[in-house]
Design an enzyme around this catalytic site. Sequence first.
Site, PDB file in Angstrom:
ATOM      1  N   ASP A 133      27.953  22.304 -24.801  1.00  0.00           N
ATOM      2  CA  ASP A 133      29.287  22.470 -24.189  1.00  0.00           C
ATOM      3  C   ASP A 133      29.210  22.143 -22.695  1.00  0.00           C
ATOM      4  O   ASP A 133      29.461  22.992 -21.862  1.00  0.00           O
ATOM      5  CB  ASP A 133      29.807  23.906 -24.415  1.00  0.00           C
ATOM      6  N   ASP A 145      23.874  22.385 -19.529  1.00  0.00           N
ATOM      7  CA  ASP A 145      23.864  21.519 -20.723  1.00  0.00           C
ATOM      8  C   ASP A 145      23.613  20.074 -20.304  1.00  0.00           C
ATOM      9  O   ASP A 145      22.904  19.335 -20.987  1.00  0.00           O
ATOM     10  CB  ASP A 145      25.214  21.560 -21.448  1.00  0.00           C
ATOM     11  N   ASN A 197      31.926  26.312 -22.283  1.00  0.00           N
ATOM     12  CA  ASN A 197      32.098  26.291 -20.827  1.00  0.00           C
ATOM     13  C   ASN A 197      33.465  25.759 -20.417  1.00  0.00           C
ATOM     14  O   ASN A 197      33.908  25.968 -19.292  1.00  0.00           O
ATOM     15  CB  ASN A 197      30.998  25.447 -20.182  1.00  0.00           C
ATOM     16  N   THR A 236      23.167  24.703 -27.431  1.00  0.00           N
ATOM     17  CA  THR A 236      23.203  25.275 -26.080  1.00  0.00           C
ATOM     18  C   THR A 236      24.607  25.743 -25.693  1.00  0.00           C
ATOM     19  O   THR A 236      24.908  25.897 -24.514  1.00  0.00           O
ATOM     20  CB  THR A 236      22.668  24.269 -25.032  1.00  0.00           C
ATOM     21  N   PHE A 273      26.955  34.797 -22.720  1.00  0.00           N
ATOM     22  CA  PHE A 273      28.184  34.056 -22.999  1.00  0.00           C
ATOM     23  C   PHE A 273      28.193  33.384 -24.383  1.00  0.00           C
ATOM     24  O   PHE A 273      29.148  33.526 -25.155  1.00  0.00           O
ATOM     25  CB  PHE A 273      28.449  32.990 -21.916  1.00  0.00           C
ATOM     26  N   ASN A 274      27.149  32.614 -24.716  1.00  0.00           N
ATOM     27  CA  ASN A 274      27.190  31.837 -25.964  1.00  0.00           C
ATOM     28  C   ASN A 274      27.277  32.745 -27.193  1.00  0.00           C
ATOM     29  O   ASN A 274      27.980  32.422 -28.155  1.00  0.00           O
ATOM     30  CB  ASN A 274      25.955  30.936 -26.093  1.00  0.00           C
ATOM     31  N   HIS A 290      19.762  27.419 -17.647  1.00  0.00           N
ATOM     32  CA  HIS A 290      19.423  27.927 -18.979  1.00  0.00           C
ATOM     33  C   HIS A 290      19.051  26.842 -19.993  1.00  0.00           C
ATOM     34  O   HIS A 290      17.999  26.897 -20.642  1.00  0.00           O
ATOM     35  CB  HIS A 290      20.620  28.689 -19.557  1.00  0.00           C
ATOM     36  N   ASP A 291      19.991  25.910 -20.209  1.00  0.00           N
ATOM     37  CA  ASP A 291      19.955  25.116 -21.440  1.00  0.00           C
ATOM     38  C   ASP A 291      18.768  24.167 -21.592  1.00  0.00           C
ATOM     39  O   ASP A 291      18.247  24.013 -22.710  1.00  0.00           O
ATOM     40  CB  ASP A 291      21.279  24.357 -21.595  1.00  0.00           C
TER      41      ASP A 291
HETATM   42  C1  BDR Z   1      25.029  29.873 -21.220  1.00  0.00           C
HETATM   43  O1  BDR Z   1      26.442  29.887 -20.942  1.00  0.00           O
HETATM   44  C2  BDR Z   1      26.797  28.741 -20.194  1.00  0.00           C
HETATM   45  O2  BDR Z   1      27.320  29.122 -18.949  1.00  0.00           O
HETATM   46  C3  BDR Z   1      25.568  27.911 -20.022  1.00  0.00           C
HETATM   47  O3  BDR Z   1      25.842  26.549 -20.276  1.00  0.00           O
HETATM   48  C4  BDR Z   1      24.558  28.457 -20.980  1.00  0.00           C
HETATM   49  O4  BDR Z   1      24.541  27.758 -22.202  1.00  0.00           O
HETATM   50  C5  BDR Z   1      24.336  30.918 -20.354  1.00  0.00           C
HETATM   51  O5  BDR Z   1      24.837  32.186 -20.630  1.00  0.00           O
HETATM   52 CA    CA Z   2      25.748  25.713 -22.487  1.00  0.00          CA
END
Ligand code: BDR
Ligand code: CA
Length: 323
Positions: free
Chosen positions: A22, A27, A51, A136, A177-178, A251-252
């Site tokens: 996303d 990402d 996102n 991701t 979040f994810n 993160h991703d």
């Molecule tokens: C995740 O949420 C998004 O903000 C980032 O792309 C990552 O995949 C981190 O919590």
């Molecule tokens: Ca992401």
Amino acid sequence: MTAPDAAGPGSVIPVPVVLDCDPGHDDAVAILLAVASPAVDLRAVTTTFGNCSVEDATRNALRVLTLVGAHDVPVGAGAAGPLRGEAALGNYVHGVSGLDGPAMPEPAFAARPEGAVAVLAEAVSSADRPVTVVATGPITNVATLLTEHPGIAGSIAEVVFMGGSTERGNHTPTAEFNTFADPEALDVVLRSGLPVRMVGLNLTHQALATPDVVARMLALDTAVGRTCAEWMGFFGSSYRALWEFEAPPVHDPCTIAALVRPGLLTWREAFVAVELEGRWTRGTTVVDLHHRYPDPPNARVAMTLDAEGFWDLVLDAVDRLGG
Ligand code: BDR
Ligand code: CA
């Protein structure tokens, strides 16, 4: 994860990978790392809400692939929302477009009309080896793939997802979040019986784009290096304002790094569940590192990252993409 290539010592047989994402600043770095890595055969990029809207995520994926001339990667647009409930969006972190910051090229090619699930099914089933599914963003497309194509599990080597945490959350105090954005989809994946690896916040908060990292991006003196540095600038200002981080956690790309350079991460086997009902805790991952529940492990959970090695890998990939 990579096997020595019969072609000679030092070369590798690339891991076939599909990347469901996303984009999103981190990402976007994951896409760059996958495109640039000889250890990855990137068979498709598919998109989801997360996102930003799925329309913006698809446009962003196409722009990132256009930036690095990877026009041959099939792109498919996927879920506009989760399996249940309303879509949560992360524009408050990634900006109006989902990828705010530097100017980006307009897409030089289009997404496939058949959409993410069909693109994933084709990319997985046409490979000559089991494919690694990397997710991701909210993991809706992967859950739908497994539900609509039950036979496809036999062609999937593993699912590696960025999401959750062994500790606390970011979107809510306990939920990342994810996993918050589509817990029912993650539940499908965790119960699928497939090998699953979880790369959560406890790991990705070790992948900080410090001022030194950003300076190294700029020092490459390439268009892609400058774009990455500007992405980190925007992402970093969100993390400073929202969570008081001095540098943003990227993160991703940790998921792709785990495939390209397995020694960079350490793992623990654990039973992982996701909370579907909690009044305050919906979307929270429950990671049973100390075997308090009778349930057997259903995932490997990333624990530590060699951050220096990770950034060397990313910088090397960005350098090779040039521009
Ligand atoms: C995740 O949420 C998004 O903000 C980032 O792309 C990552 O995949 C981190 O919590
Ligand atoms: Ca992401």
